[in-house]
Design a protein around this motif. Sequence first.
Motif, PDB file in Angstrom:
ATOM      1  N   ILE A   1      59.044   7.278  41.521  1.00 20.27           N
ATOM      2  CA  ILE A   1      60.147   7.074  42.454  1.00 20.27           C
ATOM      3  C   ILE A   1      59.618   6.855  43.861  1.00 20.27           C
ATOM      4  O   ILE A   1      60.063   5.952  44.580  1.00 20.27           O
ATOM      5  CB  ILE A   1      61.119   8.272  42.399  1.00 20.27           C
ATOM      6  CG1 ILE A   1      61.854   8.292  41.071  1.00 20.27           C
ATOM      7  CG2 ILE A   1      62.108   8.214  43.530  1.00 20.27           C
ATOM      8  CD1 ILE A   1      62.756   9.471  40.908  1.00 20.27           C
ATOM      9  N   VAL A   2      58.603   7.662  44.258  1.00 19.55           N
ATOM     10  CA  VAL A   2      58.045   7.501  45.612  1.00 19.55           C
ATOM     11  C   VAL A   2      57.435   6.115  45.776  1.00 19.55           C
ATOM     12  O   VAL A   2      57.683   5.418  46.772  1.00 19.55           O
ATOM     13  CB  VAL A   2      56.995   8.592  45.885  1.00 19.55           C
ATOM     14  CG1 VAL A   2      56.290   8.305  47.190  1.00 19.55           C
ATOM     15  CG2 VAL A   2      57.626   9.941  45.935  1.00 19.55           C
TER      16      VAL A   2
ATOM     17  N   SER B   1      67.505   9.580  42.232  1.00 20.87           N
ATOM     18  CA  SER B   1      66.918   9.531  40.889  1.00 20.87           C
ATOM     19  C   SER B   1      67.662   8.537  40.003  1.00 20.87           C
ATOM     20  O   SER B   1      67.046   7.871  39.172  1.00 20.87           O
ATOM     21  CB  SER B   1      66.915  10.914  40.262  1.00 20.87           C
ATOM     22  OG  SER B   1      68.193  11.270  39.858  1.00 20.87           O
ATOM     23  N   VAL B   2      68.983   8.391  40.199  1.00 16.96           N
ATOM     24  CA  VAL B   2      69.703   7.392  39.410  1.00 16.96           C
ATOM     25  C   VAL B   2      69.291   5.982  39.837  1.00 16.96           C
ATOM     26  O   VAL B   2      69.015   5.124  39.000  1.00 16.96           O
ATOM     27  CB  VAL B   2      71.232   7.585  39.566  1.00 16.96           C
ATOM     28  CG1 VAL B   2      71.971   6.406  38.996  1.00 16.96           C
ATOM     29  CG2 VAL B   2      71.668   8.835  38.871  1.00 16.96           C
ATOM     30  N   LEU B   3      69.215   5.776  41.161  1.00 15.14           N
ATOM     31  CA  LEU B   3      68.878   4.434  41.643  1.00 15.14           C
ATOM     32  C   LEU B   3      67.466   4.039  41.260  1.00 15.14           C
ATOM     33  O   LEU B   3      67.210   2.906  40.858  1.00 15.14           O
ATOM     34  CB  LEU B   3      69.004   4.387  43.168  1.00 15.14           C
ATOM     35  CG  LEU B   3      70.343   4.047  43.768  1.00 15.14           C
ATOM     36  CD1 LEU B   3      70.224   4.038  45.268  1.00 15.14           C
ATOM     37  CD2 LEU B   3      70.805   2.715  43.284  1.00 15.14           C
ATOM     38  N   MET B   4      66.529   4.956  41.415  1.00 12.41           N
ATOM     39  CA  MET B   4      65.130   4.586  41.332  1.00 12.41           C
ATOM     40  C   MET B   4      64.517   4.865  39.962  1.00 12.41           C
ATOM     41  O   MET B   4      63.445   4.356  39.664  1.00 12.41           O
ATOM     42  CB  MET B   4      64.323   5.349  42.387  1.00 12.41           C
ATOM     43  CG  MET B   4      64.565   4.849  43.755  1.00 12.41           C
ATOM     44  SD  MET B   4      63.871   3.240  43.965  1.00 12.41           S
ATOM     45  CE  MET B   4      64.534   2.786  45.517  1.00 12.41           C
TER      46      MET B   4
ATOM     47  N   TYR C   1      73.551  13.176  34.026  1.00 13.53           N
ATOM     48  CA  TYR C   1      72.664  12.944  35.164  1.00 13.53           C
ATOM     49  C   TYR C   1      72.496  14.210  35.988  1.00 13.53           C
ATOM     50  O   TYR C   1      71.379  14.591  36.343  1.00 13.53           O
ATOM     51  CB  TYR C   1      73.232  11.842  36.061  1.00 13.53           C
ATOM     52  CG  TYR C   1      73.046  10.451  35.529  1.00 13.53           C
ATOM     53  CD1 TYR C   1      71.964  10.145  34.724  1.00 13.53           C
ATOM     54  CD2 TYR C   1      73.938   9.445  35.847  1.00 13.53           C
ATOM     55  CE1 TYR C   1      71.788   8.870  34.249  1.00 13.53           C
ATOM     56  CE2 TYR C   1      73.767   8.172  35.373  1.00 13.53           C
ATOM     57  CZ  TYR C   1      72.689   7.888  34.562  1.00 13.53           C
ATOM     58  OH  TYR C   1      72.516   6.631  34.087  1.00 13.53           O
ATOM     59  N   LEU C   2      73.635  14.855  36.307  1.00 12.66           N
ATOM     60  CA  LEU C   2      73.566  16.019  37.195  1.00 12.66           C
ATOM     61  C   LEU C   2      72.757  17.146  36.563  1.00 12.66           C
ATOM     62  O   LEU C   2      72.025  17.866  37.241  1.00 12.66           O
ATOM     63  CB  LEU C   2      74.972  16.512  37.525  1.00 12.66           C
ATOM     64  CG  LEU C   2      75.791  15.600  38.416  1.00 12.66           C
ATOM     65  CD1 LEU C   2      77.198  16.116  38.539  1.00 12.66           C
ATOM     66  CD2 LEU C   2      75.154  15.510  39.786  1.00 12.66           C
TER      67      LEU C   2
ATOM     68  N   ASP D   1      64.024  16.166  34.662  1.00 11.88           N
ATOM     69  CA  ASP D   1      63.371  14.911  34.298  1.00 11.88           C
ATOM     70  C   ASP D   1      62.464  14.393  35.406  1.00 11.88           C
ATOM     71  O   ASP D   1      61.342  13.965  35.142  1.00 11.88           O
ATOM     72  CB  ASP D   1      64.436  13.848  33.992  1.00 11.88           C
ATOM     73  CG  ASP D   1      64.990  14.015  32.603  1.00 11.88           C
ATOM     74  OD1 ASP D   1      64.461  14.885  31.910  1.00 11.88           O
ATOM     75  OD2 ASP D   1      65.925  13.305  32.246  1.00 11.88           O
ATOM     76  N   THR D   2      62.964  14.415  36.627  1.00 13.66           N
ATOM     77  CA  THR D   2      62.256  13.670  37.670  1.00 13.66           C
ATOM     78  C   THR D   2      61.851  14.527  38.861  1.00 13.66           C
ATOM     79  O   THR D   2      61.252  13.992  39.791  1.00 13.66           O
ATOM     80  CB  THR D   2      63.135  12.531  38.193  1.00 13.66           C
ATOM     81  OG1 THR D   2      64.290  13.109  38.781  1.00 13.66           O
ATOM     82  CG2 THR D   2      63.568  11.610  37.090  1.00 13.66           C
TER      83      THR D   2
END
Lengths: 176, 150
Positions: B116-117, A143-146, A127-128, A134-135
């Motif tokens: 995400i937003v 980014s992990v949550l969403m 992830y880190l 990626d995002t």
Amino acid sequence: MSFVFEISLLLLLLVTAAGAILVKDLMSAILLLGCYSFFLSVVWAWMGAVDVAFVEAVVGAGLATVLFLLTLFGTQPKDVRLRRPPPPIAALIGLPLLGVLMLYAAKDLPAFGDPASPPSVRISPSYLQQSYQDTRTPNVVTSVLMDYRSLDTMVETVVIFTAGIACAFILRRKTL
Amino acid sequence: MIQPHDSIIVQSLGRFLIPVIQIFGLYVLFFGQYGPGGGFVGGVILGTSMLLAVLIFGHDASRSQLAKKVLHGDGVGMLIYAGVGGLCLIGGGEFLNYANLEIPGLEISARRSLGIVLTQIGVAVDVAVTAISIVFSLSAQEIIEDSLNG
């Protein structure tokens, strides 16, 4: 290495938690619970979990206190039946045993911030390392949550929505 | 029925603080990708700022109209969140895989950032509406009937 800050925080947590349980006046109990949430958010921030600390401060110390106060204003502020019966013998014996068992099990947990613990070896590095490419999101928690765990967050949103709908159904009907 | 607070200090402070809290809530909501915060916290801050208006100015004041209008939006946040997932399905991918959002001229990483937003906005709307709805449910009966009758 001194633990003055940690020990004083722990003492404040214990004092406010015990006070919230033991105090007779319900208004004081609610305010003590708000203080408890605030100290808990300081503990989270001290351990580096800033997002959790933010949520705890806003929801636990802010919104939950307002909800408790509104509930209190809807009922009697001084509950005459507040004097509790003494706890049953089974609880007096069983709960300390459970505490001892949990302390015994906590010995096997990895140390705080241990770089060789299983989660920080297997899943956290990917992830880190990949989150920003990626995002384009520097905050890995978001980014992990969403993104990576998006479905979980959606179901959490469903839970909150259901809570609001359930409160409306139970509380908003006309008195018969 | 929530009566307005009669202290001039509370009223002037509320007049000054409520817009600041709302700006801060929006900042937390959209800054969640770059720092602590995000949809959940931003939604709670936005919802509580509207509740503060209701608690300070009473529920008949013109500053409380926003909270009563927002009350009708139960489920809109869920619709936004699941709608983003549905758009990903339409784009030909998995549910909530933001790389499949059909927006021309955006790279995959920018699409995921946009996803995400959007989902954070959905969470914030859902949480804010739910907070206001629960507080109005806990308050007296006539508030709800008045606000539902317009």
